[in-house]
Design an enzyme around this catalytic site. Structure first.
Site, PDB file in Angstrom:
ATOM      1  N   ILE A  24       0.829  -1.206   0.000  1.00 28.66           N
ATOM      2  CA  ILE A  24       0.000   0.000   0.000  1.00 28.66           C
ATOM      3  C   ILE A  24       0.860   1.252   0.000  1.00 28.66           C
ATOM      4  O   ILE A  24       0.642   2.170  -0.780  1.00 28.66           O
ATOM      5  CB  ILE A  24      -0.934   0.013   1.226  1.00 28.66           C
ATOM      6  N   ALA A  25       1.843   1.307   0.893  1.00 27.13           N
ATOM      7  CA  ALA A  25       2.655   2.514   1.023  1.00 27.13           C
ATOM      8  C   ALA A  25       3.976   2.156   1.673  1.00 27.13           C
ATOM      9  O   ALA A  25       4.117   1.113   2.323  1.00 27.13           O
ATOM     10  CB  ALA A  25       1.922   3.559   1.863  1.00 27.13           C
ATOM     11  N   GLY A  27       7.170   4.076   3.980  1.00 28.72           N
ATOM     12  CA  GLY A  27       7.619   5.263   4.698  1.00 28.72           C
ATOM     13  C   GLY A  27       9.037   5.094   5.192  1.00 28.72           C
ATOM     14  O   GLY A  27       9.744   4.140   4.851  1.00 28.72           O
ATOM     15  N   MET A  29      10.118   4.456   8.204  1.00 26.62           N
ATOM     16  CA  MET A  29      10.328   3.448   9.242  1.00 26.62           C
ATOM     17  C   MET A  29       9.712   2.100   8.899  1.00 26.62           C
ATOM     18  O   MET A  29      10.119   1.086   9.450  1.00 26.62           O
ATOM     19  CB  MET A  29       9.735   3.935  10.576  1.00 26.62           C
ATOM     20  N   ALA A  30       8.704   2.095   8.016  1.00 25.34           N
ATOM     21  CA  ALA A  30       7.977   0.846   7.775  1.00 25.34           C
ATOM     22  C   ALA A  30       7.314   0.876   6.403  1.00 25.34           C
ATOM     23  O   ALA A  30       7.193   1.925   5.774  1.00 25.34           O
ATOM     24  CB  ALA A  30       6.922   0.628   8.861  1.00 25.34           C
ATOM     25  N   VAL A  32       3.724  -0.551   4.497  1.00 26.29           N
ATOM     26  CA  VAL A  32       2.374  -1.024   4.810  1.00 26.29           C
ATOM     27  C   VAL A  32       1.870  -1.886   3.653  1.00 26.29           C
ATOM     28  O   VAL A  32       1.977  -1.500   2.481  1.00 26.29           O
ATOM     29  CB  VAL A  32       1.406   0.153   5.045  1.00 26.29           C
ATOM     30  N   LYS A  47       1.777  -3.491   8.926  1.00 27.39           N
ATOM     31  CA  LYS A  47       2.878  -2.529   8.935  1.00 27.39           C
ATOM     32  C   LYS A  47       4.147  -3.314   9.267  1.00 27.39           C
ATOM     33  O   LYS A  47       4.304  -3.808  10.383  1.00 27.39           O
ATOM     34  CB  LYS A  47       2.622  -1.424   9.951  1.00 27.39           C
ATOM     35  N   ASP A 141       3.982  11.775  17.038  1.00 28.78           N
ATOM     36  CA  ASP A 141       4.187  12.070  15.613  1.00 28.78           C
ATOM     37  C   ASP A 141       2.856  12.420  14.949  1.00 28.78           C
ATOM     38  O   ASP A 141       2.454  11.817  13.956  1.00 28.78           O
ATOM     39  CB  ASP A 141       4.836  10.861  14.919  1.00 28.78           C
TER      40      ASP A 141
END
Length: 629
Positions: A24-25, A27, A29-30, A32, A47, A141
């Protein structure tokens, strides 16, 4: 949605439970993923932490602890955490899948939002943060990327606890600040310290961005932005967009005070202020204008009407006119009539607007009583699909949509979601299955396999399940451990040292096919000196068994006399019969007559089944007598 098929995790079954469908995405740090929980047949968002974090033991320990805390945070505006786990080098979090967009996506599409709409997004965000703050948690965050907007307009906050888990890693110990620079409170930048008021600061920055379309600070480098957070005062949003109401300026100024003590005490305090501001804003606003269009206010024409007409009258030249008989209009009365017409029209428009009322707090109340209460307050009520919950009893309201204290039109429909109480799963019947089959059946039922023990059992086939603990049919919590007890078949009895006839007879009674081999040996004649299979080995009923015995010599007494030549100074005694006695009593009798005693187990009878030397044998005092129970 990124559906990159080159990703090595796509298609993989994590932890024997989560089949990863697509990415899905991604980032900092992780990453998804969209995944299917094959155990519960539901779509989830996974995640997966980046490898650099997964390899850090401090992060993994903190990550697991934070996941447990977040999973206990039950709130309609928080993305629910279902599970956490590791699969070799993969550390993951299983979460509620929320189809829709992030608030960042919406800002990219629309630029900025009207003040009332911005508050209608911030209010559920603050409600989610407030619930976390009351539970002792800090988000750390808060930003538009961590706010999800569902297709049906619901607001969800994600990534609680992740920043705290990352604080345990080597990355933070090398000076990397955790959070997003554009939303960092001054104390985060200078001290690395965060509390609930740091989340309030970030929420204030996010509200600023919603109504202006940009963050308050911009800079060449992240450190220059951080410097401004520490040393500058966040400007009023209306200084960038003049039509932003003063109420929004006040909210932003209070939330983004440089000193934490000057901000709202927590997100709940800011929520109260946001709800008040929302109530005091005009109920209807013009649709958002493009930046090139002039912005007009709803009441501009009405306000100009009573001023324009008198102004027109006052600038008429004073001329002497010949006196005429007949009708002469009174301009003052004409203007007054015009003003009255406009006022009546505005009054009618105002009172024609729908009346807004607050949704009552019905969570935790009996469903039927909550329904009656809502209907009595003028709402329509429908019942949503019930959900299991460990804390809320069955028959009580688990949540409402819209949530409590939301302003809605009078007569609106409230959906009440009833609690089905704690979810309980019936332990499946695995009797007679193999160990692997039982494991699969228990996992498929939503339970976890505990220890697997093997027990001697002459009835159940070796390798098959005898029973489980908890037993079949019991109702237990989802994910509970179930121990499996597997049949070891028969356990080979220990007949070493037993007289030949007794050993062969006993093994035959147990269902074994016995073969006796005699060999020359210095051991006592006609006694077992070896056996195959060995003692305590797992065997099937009816198996072939071989026992090896010292040859049964006819000159037994010569052997006995020769054995006693070295003991001719000792007194001999007759060995009494203790067969059938309780083992403890038999041992005591033999020891009282000067014999030593060794006990070997054949079963759990507790009584003497065989003895050697045989009853009536003559043996020196101090000789050893072996008892089989």
């Amino acid at each position: 949605m990124d559906t990159t098929t080159a990703d090595p995790l796509v298609g993989r079954l994590l932890d024997g439970r989560y089949r990863i469908e697509s990415r899905i995405a991604r980032g900092g740090m992780a990453t998804v993923y969209l995944a299917l929980d094959v155990r519960l047949d539901r779509t989830v968002a996974l995640k997966v932490m980046h490898r650099s974090l997964a390899e850090d033991p401090a992060f993994v320990r903190r990550f697991i602890g934070e996941a447990k805390s977040v999973a206990s945070l039950s709130h309609p505006n928080v993305v629910h955490v279902f599970d956490q786990g590791t699969d070799n080098d993969v550390v993951y979090l299983s979460m509620e899948y929320v189809p829709g967009k992030t608030l960042r996506d919406i800002l990219r599409e629309r630029g900025r939002l009207p003040a009332r709409e911005a508050l209608e997004i911030m209010i559920p965000v603050l409600a989610a943060l407030g619930a976390a703050h009351q539970a002792g948690m800090v988000h750390r965050d808060v930003k538009p990327e961590n706010v999800l907007m569902t297709d049906d307009g619901r607001v969800k906050v994600v990534d609680f606890g992740l920043a705290r888990a990352i604080e345990a890693t080597n990355q933070t110990r090398t000076g990397v600040m955790i959070g997003t620079i554009g939303y960092m409170a001054p104390e985060q930048v200078t001290l690395g310290a965060t509390d609930v008021r740091s989340d309030v600061y970030a929420a204030g920055i996010m509200l600023f961005e919603l109504v202006t379309g940009q963050q308050p600070y911009d800079g060449q480098t992240p450190m220059s932005v951080a410097y401004r957070h520490v040393h500058d005062t966040v400007p009023a949003p209306s200084s960038l967009v003049p039509e932003v109401p003063p109420l929004i300026d006040t909210l932003v100024t209070h939330a983004t005070a440089r000193e934490p003590a000057d901000r709202p005490a927590d997100a709940t305090a800011m929520l109260v202020a946001a709800v008040d501001a929302h109530r005091m804003l005009p109920r209807l606003t013009n649709p958002p204008m493009s930046h090139s269009q002039p912005h007009t206010r709803t009441f501009s024409a009405a306000h100009s009407a009573p001023q324009a007409a008198p102004a027109h009258t006052l600038i008429q030249p004073r001329e002497e006119a010949p006196k005429r008989r007949g009708f002469r209009p009174n301009w003052f009365l004409v203007v007054l009539a015009a003003v009255m017409v406009v006022a009546v029209g505005l009054t009618g428009w105002f009172f024609a607007q729908p009346e807004l009322v607050r949704v009552p707090d019905l969570v935790g109340k009996n469903l039927e009583l909550a329904r009656k209460s809502a209907v009595a307050a003028g709402f329509k009520v429908q019942e949503g699909k019930g959900l299991n919950d460990e804390k809320v009893e069955a028959g009580l309201v688990l949540s409402s949509d819209p949530p409590a204290n939301t302003e809605v039109k009078k007569g609106a429909t409230i959906t009440l979601v009833p609690s089905l109480g704690p979810k309980r799963i019936i332990v499946p019947n695995t009797g007679g299955m193999s160990g692997d089959e039982a494991r699969s059946a228990i996992a498929a039922a939503g339970l976890t396999v505990g220890v697997v023990k093997r027990l001697a059992n002459q009835v159940v086939e070796r390798g098959k399940v005898i029973r489980t603990s908890p037993q079949v049919g019991e109702k237990v919590r989802e994910g509970s451990k179930v121990d499996i007890f597997v049949s070891a078949g028969m356990v080979m009895p220990d007949v070493n040292g037993m007289p030949k006839d007794e050993a062969a007879g006993y093994l035959g009674q147990q269902g074994f096919q016995v073969q006796v081999n005699e060999v020359d040996d210095d051991a006592e004649p006609c006694t077992v000196i070896a056996q195959t299979p060995k003692a305590k080995a797992e065997v099937d009923k009816g198996a072939q068994v071989a026992i090896t015995v010292a040859r049964c010599q006819t000159d037994f007494f010569d052997w006995f006399r020769g054995d006693n030549e070295a003991r001719d100074d000792q007194q001999n005694s007759l060995v009494p019969s203790v067969i059938g006695k309780n083992v403890r009593d038999a041992k005591a009798d033999l020891e009282a007559q000067g014999f030593k005693v060794r006990v070997q187990k054949l079963g759990n009878a507790g009584v003497v089944q065989f003895q050697r030397p045989l009853p009536g044998s003559e043996r020196p005092t101090g000789s050893t007598v072996i008892l089989w129970q």
